[in-house]
Enzyme design. Sequence first.
Site, mmCIF file in Angstrom:
data_model
loop_
_atom_site.group_PDB
_atom_site.id
_atom_site.type_symbol
_atom_site.label_atom_id
_atom_site.label_comp_id
_atom_site.label_asym_id
_atom_site.label_seq_id
_atom_site.Cartn_x
_atom_site.Cartn_y
_atom_site.Cartn_z
ATOM 1 N N ASP A 1 25.375 37.360 43.564
ATOM 2 C CA ASP A 1 24.709 37.954 44.615
ATOM 3 C C ASP A 1 23.300 38.547 44.031
ATOM 4 O O ASP A 1 22.394 38.480 44.966
ATOM 5 C CB ASP A 1 25.667 39.030 45.103
ATOM 6 C CG ASP A 1 26.468 38.490 45.849
ATOM 7 O OD1 ASP A 1 26.843 37.186 46.089
ATOM 8 O OD2 ASP A 1 27.634 39.381 46.430
ATOM 9 N N MET B 1 45.113 78.972 84.348
ATOM 10 C CA MET B 1 46.425 79.544 84.342
ATOM 11 C C MET B 1 47.637 78.504 84.810
ATOM 12 O O MET B 1 47.578 78.345 86.179
ATOM 13 C CB MET B 1 46.347 80.672 85.496
ATOM 14 C CG MET B 1 45.282 81.736 85.219
ATOM 15 S SD MET B 1 45.612 82.739 83.964
ATOM 16 C CE MET B 1 46.722 84.215 84.857
ATOM 17 N N ASP C 1 46.675 71.119 88.047
ATOM 18 C CA ASP C 1 46.865 72.465 88.536
ATOM 19 C C ASP C 1 48.334 72.678 88.993
ATOM 20 O O ASP C 1 48.914 71.798 89.330
ATOM 21 C CB ASP C 1 46.023 72.698 89.926
ATOM 22 C CG ASP C 1 45.766 74.141 90.163
ATOM 23 O OD1 ASP C 1 44.754 74.748 90.260
ATOM 24 O OD2 ASP C 1 46.841 74.930 90.314
ATOM 25 N N ASP C 2 49.037 74.043 88.690
ATOM 26 C CA ASP C 2 50.414 74.073 88.779
ATOM 27 C C ASP C 2 50.595 74.146 90.288
ATOM 28 O O ASP C 2 51.886 74.371 90.724
ATOM 29 C CB ASP C 2 50.931 75.229 88.180
ATOM 30 C CG ASP C 2 50.136 76.558 88.293
ATOM 31 O OD1 ASP C 2 48.832 76.462 88.445
ATOM 32 O OD2 ASP C 2 50.671 77.719 88.413
ATOM 33 N N GLU D 1 23.822 29.142 48.494
ATOM 34 C CA GLU D 1 22.632 29.199 47.589
ATOM 35 C C GLU D 1 21.318 28.069 48.194
ATOM 36 O O GLU D 1 20.372 27.904 47.520
ATOM 37 C CB GLU D 1 22.830 28.951 46.136
ATOM 38 C CG GLU D 1 23.231 27.296 45.706
ATOM 39 C CD GLU D 1 25.012 26.922 46.033
ATOM 40 O OE1 GLU D 1 25.359 27.794 46.742
ATOM 41 O OE2 GLU D 1 25.356 26.037 45.227
ATOM 42 N N ASP E 1 17.288 24.797 46.586
ATOM 43 C CA ASP E 1 18.554 24.802 46.292
ATOM 44 C C ASP E 1 18.626 25.336 44.921
ATOM 45 O O ASP E 1 18.073 24.568 43.895
ATOM 46 C CB ASP E 1 19.610 23.519 46.484
ATOM 47 C CG ASP E 1 21.062 23.773 46.455
ATOM 48 O OD1 ASP E 1 21.629 24.245 47.030
ATOM 49 O OD2 ASP E 1 21.409 23.614 45.197
HETATM 50 MG MG LIG Z 1 47.291 77.911 87.999
#
Ligand SMILES: [Mg+2]
Length: 457
Positions: free
Chosen positions: A347, A55, A9-10, A373, A330
């Site tokens: 694969d 604002m 906030d300003d 494998e 195997d």
């Molecule tokens: Mg303000």
Amino acid sequence: MTARILVVDDIHANVKLLETRLLAEYYDVVAALSGQEALEICHSSNVDIVLLDVMMPEMDGFEVCRRLKADPKTTNIPVVMVTALDRPEDRVRGLEAGADDFLTKPVNDLQLLSRVKSLARLKNLSDELFLRAATAREADIEGLLLSRTEDIKTRAKLLIVDENEAAASRLRDLLSRDNEVDIVTEPSAALISVVEGDYDCVIVATGFTTYDPLRLCSQMRAIERTRLLPIILIAEHDEASLVARGLDLGVNDYLMRPLDRNELLARVRTQVKRKRYNDLLRKSLSQTIEMAVTDSLTGLHNRRYLDSHMSMLFTRSISRERPLSVLMTDMDHFKLINDTHGHDAGDDVLRDFAGRLHRNIRGIDLACRYGGEEFVVVLPDTDAQMAAVVAERIRETVASTPFLIHNGTASVDVTISVGLACLQPRNDSVEKLFKRADIALYKAKKNGRNRVVGAVA
Ligand SMILES: [Mg+2]
């Protein structure tokens, strides 16, 4: 749950006011007096929620919000726009900028704390989700998680619980553009609808003639299936103490009449998002567990699972005096398949073999890719004679039909060697059992491959 909240906030006095209230609830508070400062803080440190004044000179709140939401690093920080009460158009602009929630000045305590609590939970969930996605990156579930976050954007299913049918219909009209909305007007039917319907959020109005709406809220919190289902309370403007009791019971958020459509939509959206993050987290957790014990290429269990599970199978067989057999298999000359046809073909062969293996064993048998494998099958309640039949069947199913490779455009002949070992009633161990199976496999290889060899006890 604590959270680090950035108040922007300003006007210094406004910052102080919010800061004091939040500090009293043990939140960690940081302040910024300009939009630019707010952006810098969000970038350089961890912020859980931003309370943003609209604002401000130079860069207004909308612009700050837009920038935060546009940056992947800060897009998940919930932003609450603090707007002037007499400017409803600010809310529309805030929504367009990506704001998650609104508060109006002068800020009311109940509103401030319930929103902050709700958004802190949401932030916590999304952090956890992204952390998990990042941790899981190597396991390749990140993509899966990201595709699932698309679910979060689909239409939500809402249930309105309100005795006043006309009011419920008006509420539905406000919500039905973005959501599917059901209405229940009978309080006794409400809990059943909630439990049976697959809702993302339940909106409970307070105006029942004889029924206490908070009873429904507390019942929902007591039932496992609805324990985490978001509840939004719609109250009359003079029902602050009822709202406070509701929040204590686990109501997630509330709105007071007269309802503002944008505010309603924003609140519902926040709760739905939270519910979906929650669901996603639980799904990803069970997936993570599954991935940790599954071989990603073949879908069989992996060696980690075998190692943790084998001692249980072993102990159980010993204590019940039941047989237990192990097949160590195997693939013969697998390196040649890879070298001749490429690793993709290799694969394909491994995947196909896993399928053949799976079709030739029982549900209680445990098939694992042991590495490369090499595959292990554990056969509970199976003696040497029966295990030899199973092993021979698997060997036969591999040798008899060539394996398709390169998307079925070619095929390759494959054989396997199998070593078989059985549990010994005395002085045996998992290590010894596997060792015997391994030696038997070695003999099968040495004696010409494509065969089953039983271990010598
Ligand atoms: Mg303000």
